[in-house]
Design an enzyme around this catalytic site. Structure first.
Site, PDB file in Angstrom:
ATOM      1  N   ASP A   1       0.786  -1.241   0.000  1.00 45.13           N
ATOM      2  CA  ASP A   1       0.000   0.000   0.000  1.00 45.13           C
ATOM      3  C   ASP A   1       0.819   1.292   0.000  1.00 45.13           C
ATOM      4  O   ASP A   1       0.263   2.383  -0.011  1.00 45.13           O
ATOM      5  CB  ASP A   1      -0.947   0.005   1.205  1.00 45.13           C
ATOM      6  CG  ASP A   1      -0.241  -0.269   2.533  1.00 45.13           C
ATOM      7  OD1 ASP A   1       0.931   0.122   2.676  1.00 45.13           O
ATOM      8  OD2 ASP A   1      -0.876  -0.873   3.428  1.00 45.13           O
TER       9      ASP A   1
ATOM     10  N   HIS B   1       6.491  -7.808  -0.999  1.00 42.81           N
ATOM     11  CA  HIS B   1       5.538  -8.229  -2.030  1.00 42.81           C
ATOM     12  C   HIS B   1       5.289  -7.148  -3.078  1.00 42.81           C
ATOM     13  O   HIS B   1       4.300  -7.189  -3.795  1.00 42.81           O
ATOM     14  CB  HIS B   1       4.217  -8.657  -1.378  1.00 42.81           C
ATOM     15  CG  HIS B   1       4.372  -9.819  -0.459  1.00 42.81           C
ATOM     16  ND1 HIS B   1       3.684  -9.941   0.727  1.00 42.81           N
ATOM     17  CD2 HIS B   1       5.171 -10.918  -0.538  1.00 42.81           C
ATOM     18  CE1 HIS B   1       4.047 -11.062   1.338  1.00 42.81           C
ATOM     19  NE2 HIS B   1       4.937 -11.672   0.584  1.00 42.81           N
TER      20      HIS B   1
ATOM     21  N   CYS C   1       5.616  -4.094 -17.380  1.00 42.26           N
ATOM     22  CA  CYS C   1       5.240  -4.962 -18.507  1.00 42.26           C
ATOM     23  C   CYS C   1       5.876  -6.333 -18.332  1.00 42.26           C
ATOM     24  O   CYS C   1       7.088  -6.432 -18.102  1.00 42.26           O
ATOM     25  CB  CYS C   1       5.689  -4.326 -19.811  1.00 42.26           C
ATOM     26  SG  CYS C   1       5.509  -5.436 -21.227  1.00 42.26           S
TER      27      CYS C   1
ATOM     28  N   SER D   1       0.971  -8.737  11.843  1.00 40.94           N
ATOM     29  CA  SER D   1       0.964  -9.866  10.908  1.00 40.94           C
ATOM     30  C   SER D   1       0.773 -11.174  11.661  1.00 40.94           C
ATOM     31  O   SER D   1       1.415 -11.402  12.685  1.00 40.94           O
ATOM     32  CB  SER D   1       2.274  -9.936  10.121  1.00 40.94           C
ATOM     33  OG  SER D   1       2.283 -11.072   9.272  1.00 40.94           O
TER      34      SER D   1
ATOM     35  N   ASN E   1       0.389  -8.192  17.575  1.00 42.97           N
ATOM     36  CA  ASN E   1      -0.679  -8.526  16.620  1.00 42.97           C
ATOM     37  C   ASN E   1      -1.945  -8.889  17.377  1.00 42.97           C
ATOM     38  O   ASN E   1      -1.882  -9.613  18.372  1.00 42.97           O
ATOM     39  CB  ASN E   1      -0.256  -9.714  15.738  1.00 42.97           C
ATOM     40  CG  ASN E   1      -1.245  -9.968  14.616  1.00 42.97           C
ATOM     41  OD1 ASN E   1      -1.402  -9.132  13.730  1.00 42.97           O
ATOM     42  ND2 ASN E   1      -1.931 -11.097  14.654  1.00 42.97           N
TER      43      ASN E   1
END
Length: 292
Positions: free
Chosen positions: A126, A141, A149, A241, A266
């Protein structure tokens, strides 16, 4: 103890009690003893900015709907899957790109400035850590704010692609049904049918967000780089997480192998609970600012 009043942004944050003063003291001790802290963050740090996650009990996407994120193989193989993905993403982008960092992101940026945080690895796509000003950081990630592309590797900003979408679809309109964790929204097949997707401006190839979709793997080069940063660290903090995804969990296993102390912050259980030195069930944005 009074449970803090929920703001509209906390719709996707699981219920939790305010931080326990004894636990705050333990985390303070953990952070004070650390000279080169390795921090890994997950979706639970961004839910307080208004971004839903996948797995939180009762409020995550999996708990609220039967929808699942796009799979890498399907995106690459199927033009209709790409059309569906990009139509949803196009509608969701203005809201998703406007999300701002919360207190937890800013605290971690400050720790970096103070020389306390050695390296930050986020599993989120994000860009909120970047917006907060973190620099010693790896986006494990990738990030939805970049597009590339698959054929020639040319990169463009996602904001620039939004303009191409608008030019190709001047009369296309769709109303969204709820927002999903990675910036897309829920649309019906009818709504998606006439949406036009641009090809790469350089070679006509397939455009894909610079993120690791489910079913894809993080590059070995990036994994090795993160292992090197971990090897230079003396402790590990996991914030927001459950570590259900192996691509992140492997670094906790490596930290355990090196016998580094591990603290986990968490709401709800995580895969590390049985070997972490310290576990705290609190909101990241409530607890982290209490640590000096």
């Amino acid at each position: 103890h009074s449970v803090s009043r929920p703001s509209p942004k906390s719709a996707f944050v699981p219920a939790s009690l305010p931080p326990d003063p004894a636990k705050v003291k333990e985390l303070q001790h953990f952070v004070s003893n650390s000279k080169r802290l390795f921090v890994m963050t997950g979706a639970g740090i961004s839910t307080e900015s208004g971004i839903p996650d996948y797995r939180s009990e009762g409020v995550g996407l999996y708990a609220r709907t039967d929808r699942r994120p796009v799979q890498h193989a399907e995106f690459v193989r199927s033009a209709s899957a790409r059309q569906r993905y990009w139509a949803r993403n196009f509608v969701g982008w203005p809201q998703f790109s406007s999300y701002q960092p919360n207190t937890a992101h800013l605290v971690l940026r400050d720790w970096e400035k103070l020389g306390k945080l050695h390296w930050l690895v986020t599993q989120n796509v994000d860009a909120l850590h970047t917006k907060a000003g973190s620099q010693r950081m790896t986006e494990l990630h990738g990030c939805t704010h970049r597009v590339f592309c698959l054929a020639c590797g040319d990169q463009i900003l996602r904001s620039e692609l939004q303009e191409h979408f608008e030019a190709l679809n001047p009369t296309w309109k769709a109303e969204a049904f709820g927002v999903a964790p990675d910036g897309d929204v829920f649309l019906t097949d009818d709504q998606v049918r006439n949406f036009q997707v641009p090809a790469c401006r350089k070679c006509g190839g397939i455009l894909k967000p610079d993120v690791t979709f489910f079913g894809d793997t993080v590059s070995q080069e990036k994994v090795n780089f993160v292992h090197q940063r971990l090897a230079e660290s003396d402790s590990m903090l996991v914030a927001g997480s459950s570590m259900q995804v192996y691509s992140g969990y492997r670094f906790a296993l490596a930290a355990q192998e090196k016998q580094l102390p591990i603290a986990v912050l968490n709401i709800g259980p995580t895969r590390l609970d049985h070997f972490a030195s310290l576990k705290l069930n609190s909101r990241c944005g409530e607890l982290l600012p209490l640590i000096v």
